[in-house]
Design an enzyme around this catalytic site. Structure first.
Site, PDB file in Angstrom:
ATOM      1  N   HIS A  72      71.417 -10.940  63.217  1.00  0.00           N
ATOM      2  CA  HIS A  72      70.218 -10.141  63.451  1.00  0.00           C
ATOM      3  C   HIS A  72      68.964 -10.997  63.299  1.00  0.00           C
ATOM      4  O   HIS A  72      69.043 -12.178  62.982  1.00  0.00           O
ATOM      5  CB  HIS A  72      70.173  -8.958  62.475  1.00  0.00           C
ATOM      6  CG  HIS A  72      71.121  -7.867  62.841  1.00  0.00           C
ATOM      7  ND1 HIS A  72      72.472  -7.985  62.640  1.00  0.00           N
ATOM      8  CD2 HIS A  72      70.923  -6.660  63.418  1.00  0.00           C
ATOM      9  CE1 HIS A  72      73.066  -6.887  63.084  1.00  0.00           C
ATOM     10  NE2 HIS A  72      72.142  -6.069  63.557  1.00  0.00           N
TER      11      HIS A  72
ATOM     12  N   SER B  99      65.965  -3.829  58.467  1.00  0.00           N
ATOM     13  CA  SER B  99      67.389  -3.782  58.173  1.00  0.00           C
ATOM     14  C   SER B  99      68.107  -3.406  59.457  1.00  0.00           C
ATOM     15  O   SER B  99      67.469  -3.110  60.468  1.00  0.00           O
ATOM     16  CB  SER B  99      67.673  -2.728  57.110  1.00  0.00           C
ATOM     17  OG  SER B  99      67.298  -1.460  57.615  1.00  0.00           O
ATOM     18  N   LYS B 100      69.426  -3.401  59.369  1.00  0.00           N
ATOM     19  CA  LYS B 100      70.180  -3.078  60.578  1.00  0.00           C
ATOM     20  C   LYS B 100      69.786  -1.689  61.069  1.00  0.00           C
ATOM     21  O   LYS B 100      69.783  -1.418  62.254  1.00  0.00           O
ATOM     22  CB  LYS B 100      71.682  -3.160  60.291  1.00  0.00           C
ATOM     23  CG  LYS B 100      72.085  -4.610  60.110  1.00  0.00           C
ATOM     24  CD  LYS B 100      73.548  -4.811  59.876  1.00  0.00           C
ATOM     25  CE  LYS B 100      73.762  -6.264  59.450  1.00  0.00           C
ATOM     26  NZ  LYS B 100      75.084  -6.554  59.010  1.00  0.00           N
ATOM     27  N   ARG B 101      69.457  -0.804  60.136  1.00  0.00           N
ATOM     28  CA  ARG B 101      69.082   0.553  60.554  1.00  0.00           C
ATOM     29  C   ARG B 101      67.603   0.645  60.920  1.00  0.00           C
ATOM     30  O   ARG B 101      67.161   1.618  61.499  1.00  0.00           O
ATOM     31  CB  ARG B 101      69.360   1.534  59.413  1.00  0.00           C
ATOM     32  CG  ARG B 101      70.824   1.653  59.047  1.00  0.00           C
ATOM     33  CD  ARG B 101      71.220   3.107  58.843  1.00  0.00           C
ATOM     34  NE  ARG B 101      70.273   3.852  58.032  1.00  0.00           N
ATOM     35  CZ  ARG B 101      70.284   3.883  56.713  1.00  0.00           C
ATOM     36  NH1 ARG B 101      71.184   3.224  56.053  1.00  0.00           N
ATOM     37  NH2 ARG B 101      69.393   4.594  56.048  1.00  0.00           N
ATOM     38  N   ARG B 102      66.831  -0.356  60.514  1.00  0.00           N
ATOM     39  CA  ARG B 102      65.390  -0.270  60.697  1.00  0.00           C
ATOM     40  C   ARG B 102      64.875  -1.460  61.503  1.00  0.00           C
ATOM     41  O   ARG B 102      64.377  -2.430  60.953  1.00  0.00           O
ATOM     42  CB  ARG B 102      64.742  -0.262  59.316  1.00  0.00           C
ATOM     43  CG  ARG B 102      63.323   0.214  59.264  1.00  0.00           C
ATOM     44  CD  ARG B 102      62.829   0.159  57.845  1.00  0.00           C
ATOM     45  NE  ARG B 102      63.471   1.200  57.041  1.00  0.00           N
ATOM     46  CZ  ARG B 102      63.092   2.459  57.056  1.00  0.00           C
ATOM     47  NH1 ARG B 102      62.093   2.846  57.784  1.00  0.00           N
ATOM     48  NH2 ARG B 102      63.708   3.340  56.302  1.00  0.00           N
TER      49      ARG B 102
END
Ligand code: GLU
Length: 485
Positions: free
Chosen positions: A17, A252-255
């Site tokens: 990422h 983050s991966k979600r954000r």
């Protein structure tokens, strides 16, 4: 001075990422700038979560970004193996050495016993630390428990005092050793733990500088102490400030963190991503924004890395990508958009010379309208599709309006009798047509554009018509007239 040796040490437990790609890039730039070595080490000790798919994806993404490694998977090197899962033999002697020197000790406490003591200990607003019960065992007690075959973990004995990390980015950071747990360095099944293997690997691989995310800062004093207990000096550490999302929270991966592979599939250029990530925490003079890879190699230095968190701005990245697409010569831009058109079934993979020349003309006409390579489908798909699909909003806004059908009928005549289909000829004819009817050119172009492209936005209309050719233009106008009001 000895050669700089840096490493990127991803765990193949997820895709690469934004943050990880930036860490890889900064290490690569430092190595290339200093003429040192960039090492890729795969931290795959978590066998349950590490997968081949993630590993392949990380390798593909690093390769696509152009971050080539001097030692590591695929090429090997003098300090391998470069997969932690293959280095088990190197960890055991280091653990033995620490045990022999009294810098580590066996711990027989079971998780249940520890849990029980934790519960009973008075809370003083701080985390519970291992109470060193097994450090107090006599040599005889310890030997007899080992002889009994009691499962034993190995704990590192954190010395008294403070540990100062002279961080190349954050400056001097001091840790009180009483805050550090006597961490387990080998589990009861003998497998070594994360903070320990990182030290042994960095040591055996001769790493001189470690640059990593500041989420690792709390590990650093433990690693420094282990280095010293092994009688070695630690590398220089530098911890990168966090990357924040648009809302100020940690990316983050979600954000907001998007996997590098996704950028690739959307049509970001590696040049743009490298340029953008380089500036996500580093600055040259605070003004200049566009850098080629070679310019970054020449100019990148630790001193330019800021201490403040960097904010990830997807719009800025898109803008930068558009700048990089613009810089590509038409022929190369065509090479790069080709897979996106092939994927949509708009062109064949192996174009003949005529088709290739036609495609280059289309790419040239689309000019600087691409923010991503994938935008080519929306911008130029109508040139390549065998038939036009008229967008329903454009139909009701433009084609269904009074006068549109009459305009299109008039244009059909002009276009069918035009002496040639060159943009300049078409422009002249259409201007005369507009004048004759007392209409602005825009009024005429609007229904024509919807008719031949299917939508309200396209490259210049005369170039568009010329590229479509007479036959297709007329067929599309004919079709559009069935949709007029
Ligand atoms: N494997 C760690 C990670 O993926 C990096 C460890 C390090 O850089 O020391 O976060």
């Amino acid at each position: 001075m000895s050669e700089m040796r840096v490493r990127f040490a991803p765990s193949p437990t997820g895709y690469l990422h934004t943050g990880g790609a930036r860490t890889a890039l900064y290490n690569w730039l430092l190595a290339r700038h200093a003429g040192g070595r960039f090492i890729l080490r795969i931290e795959d000790t978590d066998r349950a979560r590490s997968t081949r798919e993630y590993l392949d994806a990380i390798i593909e993404d690093l390769t696509w970004l152009g971050l080539d490694w001097d030692e590591g998977p695929g090429i090997g090197g003098p300090r391998g193996p470069y997969f932690q899962s293959e280095r088990a033999d190197t960890y055991a002697p280091a653990i033995e050495k620490l045990l022999a020197d009294g810098a580590a000790y066996h711990c027989f406490c079971t998780p249940e016993e520890i849990e029980e003591r934790k519960k009973r200990s008075p809370k003083e607003g701080r985390e519970w630390r291992y109470d060193r019960r097994c450090l107090d065992l006599s040599a005889e007690e310890r030997e007899s428990l080992l002889a009994e075959g009691r499962p034993a973990a190995v704990r590192f004995r954190v010395p008294e005092g403070t540990t100062t990390v002279d961080d190349t980015i954050l400056g001097s950071v001091e840790f009180d050793n009483t805050e550090l747990d006597d961490l387990v360095i080998a589990r009861t099944d003998g497998t070594p733990t994360y903070n320990f293997v990182v030290v042994v690997d960095d040591l055996m691989m001769g790493i001189t500088h470690v640059v990593r995310g500041s989420d690792h800062l709390s590990n650093t004093p433990k690693q420094v102490l282990i280095f010293r207990a092994l009688g070695e000096s630690p590398p220089r550490y530098g911890h990168l400030p966090l990357v924040l999302a648009q809302d100020g929270k940690v990316l983050s991966k979600r954000r907001g963190a998007v996997a590098v592979g996704e950028y690739r599939r959307e049509g970001y250029l590696p040049e743009a991503l490298v340029n953008y990530l380089a500036l996500l925490g580093w600055s040259y003079d605070g003004v200049r924004e566009i850098f080629t890879r070679d310019e970054l190699v020449e100019k990148f230095d630790v001193a330019g890395i800021g201490r403040k968190p960097a904010a990830f701005d997807p719009d800025k990245l898109r803008w930068m990508n558009a700048q990089w697409i613009k810089r590509l010569p038409v022929s190369e831009r065509t090479d790069r958009v080709l897979p996106f058109l092939v994927r949509e079934g708009l062109v064949a993979e192996d174009l003949d010379a005529g088709e290739r020349a036609h495609l280059e003309s289309i790419v040239e006409t689309v000019d600087d309208r691409l923010k991503t390579l994938g935008d080519i489908v929306g911008q130029a798909g109508f040139f390549l599709a065998s038939d036009v699909i008229h967008d329903s909003i454009a139909v009701s806004k433009v084609l269904a309006k009074p006068g549109a059908d009459e305009t299109l009928a008039g244009l059909q005549q002009i276009l069918s009798s035009a002496p040639d289909f060159e943009p300049a000829t078409l422009e002249k004819l259409m201007r005369a047509f507009a004048d004759e009817r007392g209409l602005s050119l825009g009024k005429i172009v609007q229904p024509l554009r919807v008719a031949v492209t299917g939508g309200t936005a396209s490259p210049g209309i005369f170039e568009t018509l010329a590229l479509l050719g007479r036959e297709r233009s007329l067929a599309r106008i004919e079709k559009a007239r069935t949709l007029t009001g």
